[in-house]
Design a protein around this motif. Sequence first.
Motif, PDB file in Angstrom:
ATOM      1  N   ILE A 176       1.079  12.221   2.222  1.00  0.00           N
ATOM      2  CA  ILE A 176       1.940  11.042   2.306  1.00  0.00           C
ATOM      3  C   ILE A 176       2.445  10.852   3.731  1.00  0.00           C
ATOM      4  CG2 ILE A 176       4.153  10.079   1.561  1.00  0.00           C
ATOM      5  CD1 ILE A 176       3.650  11.198  -1.182  1.00  0.00           C
ATOM      6  N   GLY A 177       2.766  11.958   4.424  1.00  0.00           N
ATOM      7  CA  GLY A 177       3.247  11.858   5.788  1.00  0.00           C
ATOM      8  C   GLY A 177       2.240  11.189   6.709  1.00  0.00           C
ATOM      9  N   ALA A 178       0.964  11.518   6.531  1.00  0.00           N
ATOM     10  CA  ALA A 178      -0.088  10.906   7.355  1.00  0.00           C
ATOM     11  C   ALA A 178      -0.163   9.395   7.105  1.00  0.00           C
ATOM     12  CB  ALA A 178      -1.430  11.552   7.045  1.00  0.00           C
ATOM     13  N   ILE A 179       0.001   8.994   5.853  1.00  0.00           N
ATOM     14  CA  ILE A 179      -0.021   7.569   5.525  1.00  0.00           C
ATOM     15  C   ILE A 179       1.169   6.853   6.158  1.00  0.00           C
ATOM     16  CG2 ILE A 179       0.137   5.906   3.633  1.00  0.00           C
ATOM     17  CD1 ILE A 179      -1.362   7.883   1.887  1.00  0.00           C
ATOM     18  N   LYS A 239       0.834  -1.201   0.000  1.00  0.00           N
ATOM     19  CA  LYS A 239       0.000   0.000   0.000  1.00  0.00           C
ATOM     20  C   LYS A 239       0.872   1.256   0.000  1.00  0.00           C
ATOM     21  CE  LYS A 239      -4.321  -1.307  -0.021  1.00  0.00           C
ATOM     22  NZ  LYS A 239      -5.306  -0.791  -1.021  1.00  0.00           N
ATOM     23  N   ILE A 240       1.926   1.251   0.807  1.00  0.00           N
ATOM     24  CA  ILE A 240       2.821   2.405   0.873  1.00  0.00           C
ATOM     25  C   ILE A 240       3.533   2.602  -0.465  1.00  0.00           C
ATOM     26  CG2 ILE A 240       4.853   3.358   2.013  1.00  0.00           C
ATOM     27  CD1 ILE A 240       2.310   3.367   3.695  1.00  0.00           C
ATOM     28  N   LYS A 241       3.992   1.505  -1.059  1.00  0.00           N
ATOM     29  CA  LYS A 241       4.656   1.606  -2.367  1.00  0.00           C
ATOM     30  C   LYS A 241       3.696   2.149  -3.419  1.00  0.00           C
ATOM     31  CE  LYS A 241       8.091  -2.043  -1.672  1.00  0.00           C
ATOM     32  NZ  LYS A 241       8.544  -3.402  -2.091  1.00  0.00           N
ATOM     33  N   LYS A 242       2.442   1.702  -3.343  1.00  0.00           N
ATOM     34  CA  LYS A 242       1.435   2.201  -4.287  1.00  0.00           C
ATOM     35  C   LYS A 242       1.234   3.696  -4.107  1.00  0.00           C
ATOM     36  CE  LYS A 242      -3.477   1.767  -5.455  1.00  0.00           C
ATOM     37  NZ  LYS A 242      -4.766   1.109  -5.106  1.00  0.00           N
ATOM     38  N   ALA A 243       1.217   4.144  -2.847  1.00  0.00           N
ATOM     39  CA  ALA A 243       1.008   5.568  -2.571  1.00  0.00           C
ATOM     40  C   ALA A 243       2.143   6.420  -3.108  1.00  0.00           C
ATOM     41  CB  ALA A 243       0.860   5.786  -1.070  1.00  0.00           C
ATOM     42  N   ILE A 244       3.367   5.882  -3.093  1.00  0.00           N
ATOM     43  CA  ILE A 244       4.536   6.653  -3.509  1.00  0.00           C
ATOM     44  C   ILE A 244       4.830   6.476  -4.995  1.00  0.00           C
ATOM     45  CG2 ILE A 244       7.028   6.908  -3.169  1.00  0.00           C
ATOM     46  CD1 ILE A 244       6.583   6.124  -0.257  1.00  0.00           C
ATOM     47  N   LEU A 279       7.685  12.090   7.314  1.00  0.00           N
ATOM     48  CA  LEU A 279       6.491  12.042   8.154  1.00  0.00           C
ATOM     49  C   LEU A 279       5.714  13.357   8.141  1.00  0.00           C
ATOM     50  CD1 LEU A 279       7.874  10.132  11.283  1.00  0.00           C
ATOM     51  CD2 LEU A 279       6.404   9.225   9.481  1.00  0.00           C
ATOM     52  N   LYS A 280       6.361  14.440   7.672  1.00  0.00           N
ATOM     53  CA  LYS A 280       5.714  15.752   7.658  1.00  0.00           C
ATOM     54  C   LYS A 280       5.217  16.156   6.272  1.00  0.00           C
ATOM     55  CE  LYS A 280       8.442  17.401  11.587  1.00  0.00           C
ATOM     56  NZ  LYS A 280       9.416  18.404  12.084  1.00  0.00           N
ATOM     57  N   ILE A 281       5.431  15.313   5.271  1.00  0.00           N
ATOM     58  CA  ILE A 281       4.946  15.611   3.916  1.00  0.00           C
ATOM     59  C   ILE A 281       3.420  15.550   3.912  1.00  0.00           C
ATOM     60  CG2 ILE A 281       4.931  14.864   1.500  1.00  0.00           C
ATOM     61  CD1 ILE A 281       7.680  13.669   1.950  1.00  0.00           C
ATOM     62  N   LYS A 328      22.005   7.955   2.727  1.00  0.00           N
ATOM     63  CA  LYS A 328      20.864   7.490   3.527  1.00  0.00           C
ATOM     64  C   LYS A 328      21.117   6.092   4.080  1.00  0.00           C
ATOM     65  CE  LYS A 328      15.824   6.921   3.273  1.00  0.00           C
ATOM     66  NZ  LYS A 328      15.757   5.517   3.705  1.00  0.00           N
ATOM     67  N   LYS A 329      21.777   5.268   3.277  1.00  0.00           N
ATOM     68  CA  LYS A 329      22.039   3.902   3.712  1.00  0.00           C
ATOM     69  C   LYS A 329      23.183   3.831   4.717  1.00  0.00           C
ATOM     70  CE  LYS A 329      22.959  -0.717   1.804  1.00  0.00           C
ATOM     71  NZ  LYS A 329      23.194  -1.497   0.557  1.00  0.00           N
ATOM     72  N   ARG A 330      24.154   4.725   4.581  1.00  0.00           N
ATOM     73  CA  ARG A 330      25.376   4.624   5.386  1.00  0.00           C
ATOM     74  C   ARG A 330      25.322   5.445   6.671  1.00  0.00           C
ATOM     75  NH1 ARG A 330      30.315   2.616   4.132  1.00  0.00           N
ATOM     76  NH2 ARG A 330      32.112   3.394   5.295  1.00  0.00           N
ATOM     77  N   TYR A 331      24.667   6.600   6.630  1.00  0.00           N
ATOM     78  CA  TYR A 331      24.717   7.519   7.767  1.00  0.00           C
ATOM     79  C   TYR A 331      23.365   7.575   8.468  1.00  0.00           C
ATOM     80  CZ  TYR A 331      29.025   8.934   5.484  1.00  0.00           C
ATOM     81  OH  TYR A 331      30.267   8.939   4.895  1.00  0.00           O
ATOM     82  N   ARG A 332      23.398   7.299   9.756  1.00  0.00           N
ATOM     83  CA  ARG A 332      22.181   7.254  10.555  1.00  0.00           C
ATOM     84  C   ARG A 332      21.503   8.625  10.626  1.00  0.00           C
ATOM     85  NH1 ARG A 332      19.044   3.032  12.657  1.00  0.00           N
ATOM     86  NH2 ARG A 332      17.999   3.709  14.549  1.00  0.00           N
ATOM     87  N   LYS A 333      22.288   9.686  10.726  1.00  0.00           N
ATOM     88  CA  LYS A 333      21.721  11.032  10.830  1.00  0.00           C
ATOM     89  C   LYS A 333      20.946  11.401   9.564  1.00  0.00           C
ATOM     90  CE  LYS A 333      25.017  13.030  14.131  1.00  0.00           C
ATOM     91  NZ  LYS A 333      26.029  14.092  14.352  1.00  0.00           N
ATOM     92  N   VAL A 334      21.485  11.023   8.405  1.00  0.00           N
ATOM     93  CA  VAL A 334      20.794  11.304   7.138  1.00  0.00           C
ATOM     94  C   VAL A 334      19.479  10.532   7.076  1.00  0.00           C
ATOM     95  CG1 VAL A 334      20.931  11.126   4.620  1.00  0.00           C
ATOM     96  CG2 VAL A 334      22.955  11.794   5.939  1.00  0.00           C
ATOM     97  N   GLN A 335      19.514   9.263   7.461  1.00  0.00           N
ATOM     98  CA  GLN A 335      18.301   8.449   7.454  1.00  0.00           C
ATOM     99  C   GLN A 335      17.259   9.016   8.416  1.00  0.00           C
ATOM    100  OE1 GLN A 335      19.052   4.331   8.249  1.00  0.00           O
ATOM    101  NE2 GLN A 335      16.959   3.682   7.836  1.00  0.00           N
ATOM    102  N   HIS A 336      17.713   9.462   9.574  1.00  0.00           N
ATOM    103  CA  HIS A 336      16.797  10.044  10.557  1.00  0.00           C
ATOM    104  C   HIS A 336      16.169  11.322  10.011  1.00  0.00           C
ATOM    105  CE1 HIS A 336      15.328  11.831  14.313  1.00  0.00           C
ATOM    106  NE2 HIS A 336      15.385  10.617  14.835  1.00  0.00           N
ATOM    107  N   PHE A 337      16.978  12.153   9.355  1.00  0.00           N
ATOM    108  CA  PHE A 337      16.475  13.404   8.781  1.00  0.00           C
ATOM    109  C   PHE A 337      15.437  13.116   7.687  1.00  0.00           C
ATOM    110  CE2 PHE A 337      16.799  16.520   5.310  1.00  0.00           C
ATOM    111  CZ  PHE A 337      16.399  17.663   5.976  1.00  0.00           C
ATOM    112  N   VAL A 338      15.746  12.165   6.802  1.00  0.00           N
ATOM    113  CA  VAL A 338      14.837  11.836   5.702  1.00  0.00           C
ATOM    114  C   VAL A 338      13.522  11.278   6.232  1.00  0.00           C
ATOM    115  CG1 VAL A 338      14.489  10.319   3.707  1.00  0.00           C
ATOM    116  CG2 VAL A 338      16.685  11.462   4.030  1.00  0.00           C
TER     117      VAL A 338
END
Length: 405
Positions: free
Chosen positions: A263-266, A166-171, A258-260, A243-253
């Motif tokens: 899509i963020g609500a989904i 469902k998430i993949k379909k939404a994106i 979640l705020k988009i 995004k894959k290597r750095y935790r801070k980047v993944q956390h930021f993304v």
Amino acid sequence: MAQSAAIKQAPFSWEGHDRAGKKVKGKTIASSESAVRSELRRQGVVPTKVRKQSQLFAKTGKVTPGDIAIFSRQLATMMTAGIPLVQAFDIVGAGHDNPAMQKLILAIKVDVEGGTTLANALARHPLHFDDLFVNLVSAGEQAGALETLLEKIATYKEKTEAIKKKIKKAIMYPAAVVVVAIVVTAILMIFVIPEFESLFQGFGADLPAFTRMVIDISFFIRSQGWLIVIGVVGAVMGFLYAKKRYRKVQHFVDRVALKIPVIGAILNKSAIARYARTLATTFAAGVPLVEALESVAGACGNVVYEGAVLKIRDEVATGQRLQRAMENTELFPNMVNQMIAVGEESGSLDDMASKVADFYEEEVDNAVDSMSSLLEPLIMSILGVLVGGLVIAMYLPIFKMGQVV
């Protein structure tokens, strides 16, 4: 010994007749042709043709989470029906068209035949079976209720994969339309606009500003387009690597995602559904709450929620109530917190968590369907404005010339 046995195994196709004389055929994995014939005769099939399949031109593939979900359900069904574990592996493996999945099932079967527990056999393949899966199987083996736990795992994997789709379909839907829009615009800019430009050169008059701007953009794309492509590809690859290597980047993304709007609500509802579903499954299997929360954290699918659940685990380990610890994260809606509180008070935490998961999985379904309905006219409008704008830009000089004449 187990490893050498696994190496000798190969896929075979066979044809034969069953006890009723009916012609049957299928595929299986065995060490030799004679082993295939012996196994078929044991099952009441008279083999007429057994062929070893060539693996030189065999189609390759990889094991997907969907394959694991199907495997879980098939194994649960076989065990519930009373079929021995090793025989269940034979039946499930023969039914798969994916060579990679067949190889995985064969490796697990060989380990189990060698005396290894199913949990340890699965743990040898961490890319396909995570700690949660292995721990639940281990709990089932120790409690003597493996088929019951496999049933819970199968349901959990099916629910999880359904919400992922469902998430993949939404994106993917808006992303695919954006890609099509970019391709169409690029074709117009590279092949169509230059034809109009050569036509306008014979007009002997100044072009409208809008037309001039489009022609200039077309020239830039034709002359520097390769730099744009390299830049975009490099930026995407760099972003994915970071995004894959750095935790801070993944956390930021994940936090930004979640705020988009929409899509963020989904994504929020999806994370809550996965949190509740994993919590219900692990707790129902008898896993202690603190240990269960560690597995739940990795199953949320979002770094923000993962960090929050780990904080919940730490607070629960010090004696805090689960409901209070969830409230402290300020991520979970009041309804979720209240249902978890009811579950704690009544001793039915797994049932309440399961109800929360059902509710939010349905919410995700409805949100994705609503978003698709809203996006279709919006995307068509954007495409119409984009392509229509280019067409108008090219015909403005012709309209201006007609007015002069």
